[in-house]
Scaffold this motif. Structure first.
Motif, PDB file in Angstrom:
ATOM      1  N   ILE A 147       0.671  -1.175  -0.064  1.00  0.00           N
ATOM      2  CA  ILE A 147       0.028   0.058  -0.032  1.00  0.00           C
ATOM      3  C   ILE A 147       0.812   1.252   0.049  1.00  0.00           C
ATOM      4  CG2 ILE A 147      -1.740  -1.099   1.142  1.00  0.00           C
ATOM      5  CD1 ILE A 147      -1.118   0.520   3.741  1.00  0.00           C
ATOM      6  N   ASN A 148       1.845   1.157   0.469  1.00  0.00           N
ATOM      7  CA  ASN A 148       2.765   2.344   0.325  1.00  0.00           C
ATOM      8  C   ASN A 148       3.741   2.970  -0.902  1.00  0.00           C
ATOM      9  OD1 ASN A 148       4.809   4.430   1.226  1.00  0.00           O
ATOM     10  ND2 ASN A 148       5.541   3.086   3.057  1.00  0.00           N
ATOM     11  N   PRO A 149       3.036   3.740  -1.409  1.00  0.00           N
ATOM     12  CA  PRO A 149       3.610   4.520  -2.651  1.00  0.00           C
ATOM     13  C   PRO A 149       4.961   4.842  -2.611  1.00  0.00           C
ATOM     14  CG  PRO A 149       2.430   6.261  -1.754  1.00  0.00           C
ATOM     15  CD  PRO A 149       2.260   4.995  -0.633  1.00  0.00           C
ATOM     16  N   GLN A 150       5.528   4.669  -1.537  1.00  0.00           N
ATOM     17  CA  GLN A 150       7.168   5.052  -1.718  1.00  0.00           C
ATOM     18  C   GLN A 150       8.016   3.606  -1.820  1.00  0.00           C
ATOM     19  OE1 GLN A 150       8.365   7.273   1.629  1.00  0.00           O
ATOM     20  NE2 GLN A 150       6.622   8.644   1.352  1.00  0.00           N
ATOM     21  N   LEU A 151       7.347   2.643  -1.517  1.00  0.00           N
ATOM     22  CA  LEU A 151       7.824   1.194  -1.798  1.00  0.00           C
ATOM     23  C   LEU A 151       7.538   0.553  -2.920  1.00  0.00           C
ATOM     24  CD1 LEU A 151       7.506   0.330   1.954  1.00  0.00           C
ATOM     25  CD2 LEU A 151       9.330   1.322   0.801  1.00  0.00           C
ATOM     26  N   ASN A 152       6.478   1.001  -4.003  1.00  0.00           N
ATOM     27  CA  ASN A 152       5.914   0.267  -4.946  1.00  0.00           C
ATOM     28  C   ASN A 152       5.609   1.029  -6.079  1.00  0.00           C
ATOM     29  OD1 ASN A 152       3.224   0.757  -4.721  1.00  0.00           O
ATOM     30  ND2 ASN A 152       3.147  -0.589  -2.996  1.00  0.00           N
ATOM     31  N   ASP A 153       5.168   0.615  -7.327  1.00  0.00           N
ATOM     32  CA  ASP A 153       4.725   1.443  -8.180  1.00  0.00           C
ATOM     33  C   ASP A 153       2.816   1.269  -8.274  1.00  0.00           C
ATOM     34  OD1 ASP A 153       4.478  -1.239  -9.186  1.00  0.00           O
ATOM     35  OD2 ASP A 153       5.506  -0.688 -11.172  1.00  0.00           O
ATOM     36  N   GLN A 173     -10.714   8.718  -2.126  1.00  0.00           N
ATOM     37  CA  GLN A 173     -10.861   7.469  -1.542  1.00  0.00           C
ATOM     38  C   GLN A 173      -9.523   7.085  -0.893  1.00  0.00           C
ATOM     39  OE1 GLN A 173     -13.714   5.776  -2.550  1.00  0.00           O
ATOM     40  NE2 GLN A 173     -14.587   7.078  -4.184  1.00  0.00           N
ATOM     41  N   SER A 174      -9.948   6.722   0.552  1.00  0.00           N
ATOM     42  CA  SER A 174      -8.485   6.268   1.299  1.00  0.00           C
ATOM     43  C   SER A 174      -7.991   4.858   0.743  1.00  0.00           C
ATOM     44  CB  SER A 174      -8.834   6.303   2.801  1.00  0.00           C
ATOM     45  OG  SER A 174      -9.079   7.561   2.946  1.00  0.00           O
ATOM     46  N   GLY A 175      -8.968   4.042   0.468  1.00  0.00           N
ATOM     47  CA  GLY A 175      -8.384   2.563  -0.211  1.00  0.00           C
ATOM     48  C   GLY A 175      -8.121   1.878   1.294  1.00  0.00           C
ATOM     49  N   ALA A 176      -7.061   1.125   1.005  1.00  0.00           N
ATOM     50  CA  ALA A 176      -6.425   0.126   2.299  1.00  0.00           C
ATOM     51  C   ALA A 176      -5.673   0.868   3.383  1.00  0.00           C
ATOM     52  CB  ALA A 176      -5.749  -0.987   1.644  1.00  0.00           C
ATOM     53  N   MET A 177      -5.835   2.165   3.497  1.00  0.00           N
ATOM     54  CA  MET A 177      -4.912   3.183   4.251  1.00  0.00           C
ATOM     55  C   MET A 177      -5.180   2.349   5.722  1.00  0.00           C
ATOM     56  SD  MET A 177      -5.030   6.822   5.300  1.00  0.00           S
ATOM     57  CE  MET A 177      -4.201   7.437   3.468  1.00  0.00           C
ATOM     58  N   ILE A 178      -6.366   2.425   6.177  1.00  0.00           N
ATOM     59  CA  ILE A 178      -6.641   2.068   7.594  1.00  0.00           C
ATOM     60  C   ILE A 178      -6.660   0.406   7.875  1.00  0.00           C
ATOM     61  CG2 ILE A 178      -8.074   2.478   9.470  1.00  0.00           C
ATOM     62  CD1 ILE A 178      -6.721   5.018   8.379  1.00  0.00           C
ATOM     63  N   MET A 179      -6.499  -0.127   6.630  1.00  0.00           N
ATOM     64  CA  MET A 179      -6.595  -1.750   6.881  1.00  0.00           C
ATOM     65  C   MET A 179      -5.133  -2.081   7.469  1.00  0.00           C
ATOM     66  SD  MET A 179      -8.682  -3.938   4.008  1.00  0.00           S
ATOM     67  CE  MET A 179      -9.081  -2.825   2.632  1.00  0.00           C
ATOM     68  N   GLN A 180      -3.945  -1.234   7.134  1.00  0.00           N
ATOM     69  CA  GLN A 180      -2.673  -1.458   7.471  1.00  0.00           C
ATOM     70  C   GLN A 180      -2.643  -1.050   9.201  1.00  0.00           C
ATOM     71  OE1 GLN A 180      -0.423   1.226   8.283  1.00  0.00           O
ATOM     72  NE2 GLN A 180       1.320  -0.460   8.870  1.00  0.00           N
ATOM     73  N   TYR A 181      -3.304  -0.017   9.268  1.00  0.00           N
ATOM     74  CA  TYR A 181      -3.551   0.523  10.709  1.00  0.00           C
ATOM     75  C   TYR A 181      -3.952  -0.789  11.637  1.00  0.00           C
ATOM     76  CZ  TYR A 181      -3.054   5.341  10.003  1.00  0.00           C
ATOM     77  OH  TYR A 181      -2.950   6.805   9.875  1.00  0.00           O
ATOM     78  N   VAL A 182      -4.974  -1.311  11.252  1.00  0.00           N
ATOM     79  CA  VAL A 182      -5.608  -2.668  11.921  1.00  0.00           C
ATOM     80  C   VAL A 182      -4.487  -3.913  11.890  1.00  0.00           C
ATOM     81  CG1 VAL A 182      -7.387  -4.339  11.912  1.00  0.00           C
ATOM     82  CG2 VAL A 182      -8.061  -1.847  11.211  1.00  0.00           C
ATOM     83  N   ALA A 183      -3.941  -3.951  10.778  1.00  0.00           N
ATOM     84  CA  ALA A 183      -3.026  -5.153  10.950  1.00  0.00           C
ATOM     85  C   ALA A 183      -1.912  -4.531  12.131  1.00  0.00           C
ATOM     86  CB  ALA A 183      -2.362  -5.231   9.415  1.00  0.00           C
ATOM     87  N   ALA A 184      -1.331  -3.547  11.941  1.00  0.00           N
ATOM     88  CA  ALA A 184      -0.323  -3.014  12.858  1.00  0.00           C
ATOM     89  C   ALA A 184      -0.943  -3.360  14.268  1.00  0.00           C
ATOM     90  CB  ALA A 184       0.105  -1.686  12.520  1.00  0.00           C
ATOM     91  N   SER A 185      -2.207  -2.937  14.474  1.00  0.00           N
ATOM     92  CA  SER A 185      -2.523  -2.986  15.827  1.00  0.00           C
ATOM     93  C   SER A 185      -2.654  -4.336  16.315  1.00  0.00           C
ATOM     94  CB  SER A 185      -3.991  -2.280  16.025  1.00  0.00           C
ATOM     95  OG  SER A 185      -4.676  -2.489  17.097  1.00  0.00           O
ATOM     96  N   LEU A 186      -3.212  -5.406  15.572  1.00  0.00           N
ATOM     97  CA  LEU A 186      -3.201  -6.614  15.870  1.00  0.00           C
ATOM     98  C   LEU A 186      -1.881  -7.455  16.091  1.00  0.00           C
ATOM     99  CD1 LEU A 186      -5.999  -7.658  13.239  1.00  0.00           C
ATOM    100  CD2 LEU A 186      -6.260  -7.673  15.690  1.00  0.00           C
ATOM    101  N   VAL A 187      -0.705  -6.778  15.053  1.00  0.00           N
ATOM    102  CA  VAL A 187       0.398  -7.381  15.302  1.00  0.00           C
ATOM    103  C   VAL A 187       1.034  -6.861  16.881  1.00  0.00           C
ATOM    104  CG1 VAL A 187       2.958  -7.059  14.850  1.00  0.00           C
ATOM    105  CG2 VAL A 187       1.096  -7.663  13.135  1.00  0.00           C
TER     106      VAL A 187
END
Length: 510
Positions: A357-363, A375-389
């Motif tokens: 999801i990070n535009p600095q790490l992919n195209d 549209q925010s897309g998957a932005m906050i899904m990564q937040y959720v994953a980080a919280s669970l981790v």
């Protein structure tokens, strides 16, 4: 029908009983062993011998002699007083596993319990009468006293059960099934509750879920590799043979197989020289998780067939030895090991989500958004994953390093194995949701790359995923997608999707 002997129960057989409704029975030889040990108990009572738990009190009361006229009352008081578990009930599948494991242990013939009581345990399994057993309250030595006491309450008609979708009294379920409660005789209460079946049952269910999740993590990460045009060279067989870990070699082989006909992977130097560790080191990290799971499996299958109560009866009653097989340390260590291993599956998955999801790490479009900014897309899904981790890291703290003395310091070192097993189960639920998020992001990424270019295996997986999580064409309540994807992973039959896994499992069991 599965025949129990007390000697040879496997995780695959447990899976058949717990999830495929396989019925169980006891072998006649194991019933005969139980009868002989029961005769020894009856001789001890008739001769008024001083033997712990048969003619004495328990724990710190082990020096208190009980008159033979009160042995039945002693067992009843034991069950009632020890049934003080608290908190939410164990999942029904765990409670069912607990009943099956306790019956299997008693069939070894070291416990002095009547075959009638074992038959009643098997009735619970076969008729899907599942005890309501609170999760909290066990120290993991002297066994799982509080949880198993709630199991024993059901046998005497005083507990609660889950029956045909309802929570009812055991007597109500018994009446509908034509079953009679038992009256516990000398030692039988102690034989029912002095064991490690709560932590082991939770460990069995957790292991079965973790094993499936570990295979799924390889499929999901393979789809991520395609979504990021990952470099396939890092999975070359010679690389992993050079290190020598079988589980690492096997993980790399499975991923090579999944991606063998993909048009989305690249070779080193084609787009870049090497990938980040979360892609390049999948075989090393996931393989290490498999090493831990293999250890857990070995310990569980030993404990599933172990005599873990106290005292144990040997040589037709000539020897009655008070020992410590109820101590849950082996399973406590195994559960803590599984916690760490599964938590790391989530840890590396979250890093792959970030790369998706990070535009600095992919195209790819930033945050896989269908309309950047609006549209925010998957932005906050990564937040959720980080919280669970992050939550997993807290839960992964080893329970087995803790101990609190109990029973007036008679029981001065305990395992906390049941706490470890419960935390392992929660970590697995969290990890499944992290992998579900990676699955959602990976599916979106391969859409941008071209689904028609996917490998045939990952494309089948993608098609299943799209049945439960539609393509992201605009922002929506992604919580529902995450839960739907996680439920899909929980119920997915990977063998039907990938029959070749049967061969993999057979190899792993050699």
């Amino acid at each position: 029908m599965l025949t129990l002997t007390g000697q040879s129960l496997t995780l695959e057989q447990m899976k058949e009983v717990l999830y495929d409704n396989q019925k169980v029975r006891a072998s006649e030889n194991s019933f005969e062993a139980a009868r002989k040990s029961r005769e020894a108990v009856e001789r001890i009572v008739s001769e008024s011998k001083v033997v712990y738990g048969i003619t004495t009190g328990f724990g710190k009361f082990s020096d208190v002699l009980i008159n033979k006229d009160h042995v039945q009352e002693l067992q009843l008081n034991l069950i009632r007083s020890h049934a003080c578990g608290v908190g939410e009930p164990f999942p029904e599948v765990v409670a069912k596993a607990m009943v099956l494991l306790r019956a299997n242990a008693l069939l070894k013939g070291y416990s002095g319990i009547r075959p009638l009581v074992i038959e009643r345990l098997l009735d619970l399994v076969n008729k899907d009468i599942t005890p309501v057993i609170p999760q909290q309250g066990s120290l993991g030595a002297s066994g799982d006293l509080a949880p198993l006491s709630h199991l024993a309450l059901v046998l005497i008609g005083e507990g609660e059960v889950f029956y045909k979708g309802n929570r009812v009294s055991s007597l109500e379920a018994f009446q509908k099934e034509g079953i009679f409660p038992v009256t516990l005789q000398a030692k039988e209460g102690l034989a029912l509750i002095n064991g490690t079946q709560a932590m082991t049952a939770m460990g069995v269910v957790s292991y079965l879920e973790a094993e499936q999740l570990a295979y799924q993590s390889e499929l999901i990460s393979s789809m991520t590799i395609e979504g990021l045009n990952g470099i396939i060279d890092a999975f070359a067989e010679e690389v992993h043979i050079a290190r020598g870990y079988k589980q690492q070699i096997d993980t790399a082989a499975r991923i090579r197989g999944y991606l063998s006909d993909s048009l989305l992977t690249t070779m080193q130097g084609e787009l870049r020289v090497q990938d980040a560790y979360s892609l390049r080191c999948i075989p090393q990290v996931h393989g290490a998780t498999w090493q831990a799971l293999d250890y857990v499996k070995e310990k569980l299958e030993i404990e599933m067939n172990a005599a873990t109560d106290n005292p144990l009866i040997f040589d037709d009653g000539e020897k009655v030895i008070s020992g410590g097989n109820f101590h849950g340390q082996p399973i406590a260590f195994a559960m803590d090991f599984m916690k760490i291993a599964v938590a790391e599956m989530a840890n590396i998955s979250e890093r792959r989500i970030e790369r998706l999801i990070n535009p600095q790490l992919n195209d790819l479009p930033p945050f896989l958004s269908p309309e950047q900014g609006l549209q925010s897309g998957a932005m906050i899904m990564q937040y959720v994953a980080a919280s669970l981790v992050s939550e997993n890291k807290t839960l992964a703290h080893p329970a087995s390093v803790d101990s609190i003395p109990s029973s007036a310091n008679q029981e001065d070192h305990v395992s906390m194995g049941t706490i470890g097993s419960r935390h392992a189960h929660q970590i697995i639920q969290n990890t499944r949701r992290v992998l579900a998020i990676e699955m959602i992001c990976a599916m979106q990424a391969v859409e941008y790359r071209g689904v028609g270019k996917m490998a045939s295996t990952t494309k089948r997986f993608y098609d299943i995923g799209r049945l439960v999580v539609p393509s992201i064409i605009k922002d929506r309540i992604f919580s529902k997608d995450i839960e739907n994807a996680a439920e899909c992973l929980k119920t997915m039959d990977l063998i039907k999707l990938l029959p070749q896994l049967n061969d993999v499992k057979s190899t792993n069991q050699l």
